[in-house]
Scaffold this active site. Structure first.
Site, PDB file in Angstrom:
ATOM      1  N   LYS A   1     -13.550  11.939  -3.227  1.00  0.00           N
ATOM      2  CA  LYS A   1     -15.209  12.215  -3.455  1.00  0.00           C
ATOM      3  C   LYS A   1     -15.543  11.891  -4.868  1.00  0.00           C
ATOM      4  O   LYS A   1     -16.198  12.368  -5.645  1.00  0.00           O
ATOM      5  CB  LYS A   1     -15.293  13.649  -3.415  1.00  0.00           C
ATOM      6  CG  LYS A   1     -16.818  13.940  -2.757  1.00  0.00           C
ATOM      7  CD  LYS A   1     -17.594  13.508  -1.864  1.00  0.00           C
ATOM      8  CE  LYS A   1     -19.027  13.740  -1.539  1.00  0.00           C
ATOM      9  NZ  LYS A   1     -19.726  13.265  -0.320  1.00  0.00           N
TER      10      LYS A   1
ATOM     11  N   ASP B   1     -16.029  13.319   3.459  1.00  0.00           N
ATOM     12  CA  ASP B   1     -17.159  13.768   4.302  1.00  0.00           C
ATOM     13  C   ASP B   1     -16.825  12.750   5.541  1.00  0.00           C
ATOM     14  O   ASP B   1     -17.105  13.094   6.817  1.00  0.00           O
ATOM     15  CB  ASP B   1     -18.361  13.963   3.857  1.00  0.00           C
ATOM     16  CG  ASP B   1     -18.816  13.103   2.907  1.00  0.00           C
ATOM     17  OD1 ASP B   1     -17.855  12.507   2.125  1.00  0.00           O
ATOM     18  OD2 ASP B   1     -19.796  12.979   2.677  1.00  0.00           O
TER      19      ASP B   1
ATOM     20  N   ASP C   1      -5.654  19.932   2.778  1.00  0.00           N
ATOM     21  CA  ASP C   1      -5.240  21.115   3.482  1.00  0.00           C
ATOM     22  C   ASP C   1      -6.363  21.144   4.492  1.00  0.00           C
ATOM     23  O   ASP C   1      -6.001  21.373   5.690  1.00  0.00           O
ATOM     24  CB  ASP C   1      -5.717  22.356   2.672  1.00  0.00           C
ATOM     25  CG  ASP C   1      -4.979  23.417   3.067  1.00  0.00           C
ATOM     26  OD1 ASP C   1      -4.467  23.682   4.196  1.00  0.00           O
ATOM     27  OD2 ASP C   1      -5.215  24.554   2.477  1.00  0.00           O
TER      28      ASP C   1
ATOM     29  N   TYR D   1      -6.532  25.007  -6.293  1.00  0.00           N
ATOM     30  CA  TYR D   1      -5.841  26.188  -5.724  1.00  0.00           C
ATOM     31  C   TYR D   1      -5.532  27.023  -7.073  1.00  0.00           C
ATOM     32  O   TYR D   1      -4.627  26.832  -7.866  1.00  0.00           O
ATOM     33  CB  TYR D   1      -4.670  25.881  -5.217  1.00  0.00           C
ATOM     34  CG  TYR D   1      -4.936  25.796  -3.542  1.00  0.00           C
ATOM     35  CD1 TYR D   1      -4.749  26.384  -2.596  1.00  0.00           C
ATOM     36  CD2 TYR D   1      -5.742  24.319  -3.502  1.00  0.00           C
ATOM     37  CE1 TYR D   1      -5.234  25.909  -1.184  1.00  0.00           C
ATOM     38  CE2 TYR D   1      -6.217  23.824  -2.166  1.00  0.00           C
ATOM     39  CZ  TYR D   1      -5.983  24.844  -1.135  1.00  0.00           C
ATOM     40  OH  TYR D   1      -6.228  24.377   0.172  1.00  0.00           O
TER      41      TYR D   1
ATOM     42  N   ASP E   1      -5.690  20.152   9.133  1.00  0.00           N
ATOM     43  CA  ASP E   1      -5.868  21.288  10.227  1.00  0.00           C
ATOM     44  C   ASP E   1      -6.935  20.672  11.097  1.00  0.00           C
ATOM     45  O   ASP E   1      -6.712  20.881  12.579  1.00  0.00           O
ATOM     46  CB  ASP E   1      -6.595  22.626   9.499  1.00  0.00           C
ATOM     47  CG  ASP E   1      -5.702  23.570   8.996  1.00  0.00           C
ATOM     48  OD1 ASP E   1      -4.397  23.257   8.845  1.00  0.00           O
ATOM     49  OD2 ASP E   1      -6.146  24.800   8.712  1.00  0.00           O
TER      50      ASP E   1
END
Length: 353
Positions: free
Chosen positions: A187, A220, A244, A133, A248
């Protein structure tokens, strides 16, 4: 007993859902003998027009002094450049107040259908100050650069300090939940240094919580597993961007972003903020779902040590959502913003008798 919150209406549907949330919070607090006072300031386009910036310093001074903050959604993607006053108020508050934790529960509600038919009950604990970010991972300057018109580079920041802090929040939360499980999302098979550091910090915290079951999952794979069977998840801890995105997804699996509550907190400040955006296409039409921000203010009250008003709000929200005639169209209902809010207020009043 009294509380004083700063209320920031924001853009788009922000003024509508913030007004609804204020009414509900004041009523629930009063039902438990708590007086809630509200200080209101402008942010977003309204502040830009009046003060030349989307988040004036007066707002930041009020934020630092407030016991809690209600933050409406903002249309930051439509703002002018930062040099012209177009700051993202959410990012500024998170960075300035050191709100390192973003807590995002995803829980299905009686009567509200879910896409997979599963009953969902999980919490995504998202690191809030680092990652990719660009507006909050540097002391000065952006976290993105373009050496040439055809080359863009984004820098990712991961620290042991913030990774440890968000892990501590996740494990403390898991210990209060019945299943006591934490899924660590990463990851590290590709981002060996940055996600490797995050994993190392989380593992160190996990060692201090032997009663919590821990599972490490590639991001993933986590997305696939959420769709296949969201019931397997309890508490998810993740770096900023992974959290984030997955929160969602979890919110949609639980019934929709209109119900996605969210709390940003640090050591000394906390902000209630809906997980969704400002939805300017339906602004002013009495169609916006206030449930996400109302649930967020319940989280804020609980965080501040007022579980009574928080529980009253959640019970009243659940009661309104159970009936399609008292929930908004995004949830298959027929009620407008004001009508749904009145129903929630009626349930609070009945509970107070």
């Amino acid at each position: 007993m009294s509380l004083r919150f700063l209320s920031l209406a924001g853009d788009g549907i922000g003024p509508e859902i913030v007004a609804a949330t204020e009414e509900v919070a004041v009523a629930a607090c009063a039902a438990h003998g708590v007086t809630l006072a509200l200080d209101r300031h402008e942010i977003g386009f309204a502040a830009l027009a009046r003060h030349g910036t989307t988040i004036p310093e007066a707002v930041m001074a009020a934020a630092r002094a407030a016991q809690g903050i209600i933050l409406g959604p903002v249309s930051h993607n439509a703002y002018p450049p930062v040099a012209e006053g177009g700051l993202n108020p959410s990012g500024v508050l998170r960075k300035s107040l050191q709100l390192y934790a973003n807590i995002r529960p995803a829980r299905s509600r009686p009567g509200v259908p879910t896409p997979t038919g599963h009953a969902v009950d999980m919490v995504v604990v998202r690191e809030n100050l680092e990652g990719f970010y660009a507006d909050r991972n540097m002391h000065m300057g952006p976290g993105e650069v373009m050496p040439t018109p055809d080359l863009a580079i984004a820098m990712r920041k991961i620290t042991r300090e913030n990774s440890t802090a968000i892990a501590q929040s996740a494990f403390a939360l898991a210990e209060r939940r019945p299943r006591k499980r934490v899924a660590v999302i990463h990851k590290a098979n590709v981002l060996r240094l940055s996600d490797g550091l995050f994993l190392e910090a989380v593992r160190a915290v996990a060692a201090d919580h032997p009663g919590v079951a821990v599972e490490e999952i590639l991001v993933d794979s986590a997305a696939a597993l959420l769709v296949r069977d969201p019931t397997r998840f309890d508490v998810i801890v993740a770096t900023n961007m992974y959290g984030d995105i997955l929160s969602d997804l979890a919110a949609e699996l639980a019934g929709g972003l209109g119900l996605a509550a969210s709390l940003n907190h640090g050591a000394t400040h906390a902000v209630a903020q809906a997980q969704h955006g400002s939805a300017p296409d339906i602004a002013g039409q009495d169609r916006a779902n206030p449930g996400s921000l109302i649930g967020s203010v319940a989280m804020l009250l609980a965080h501040l040590g007022h579980p009574g008003p928080a529980d009253t709000i959640m019970a009243a929200l659940d009661a309104a959502l159970a009936n399609p005639h008292t929930r908004t169209p995004d949830l298959g209902g027929t009620a407008g913003t004001r009508a749904m809010t009145r129903t929630i207020l009626d349930h609070i009043a009945q509970a107070d008798r």
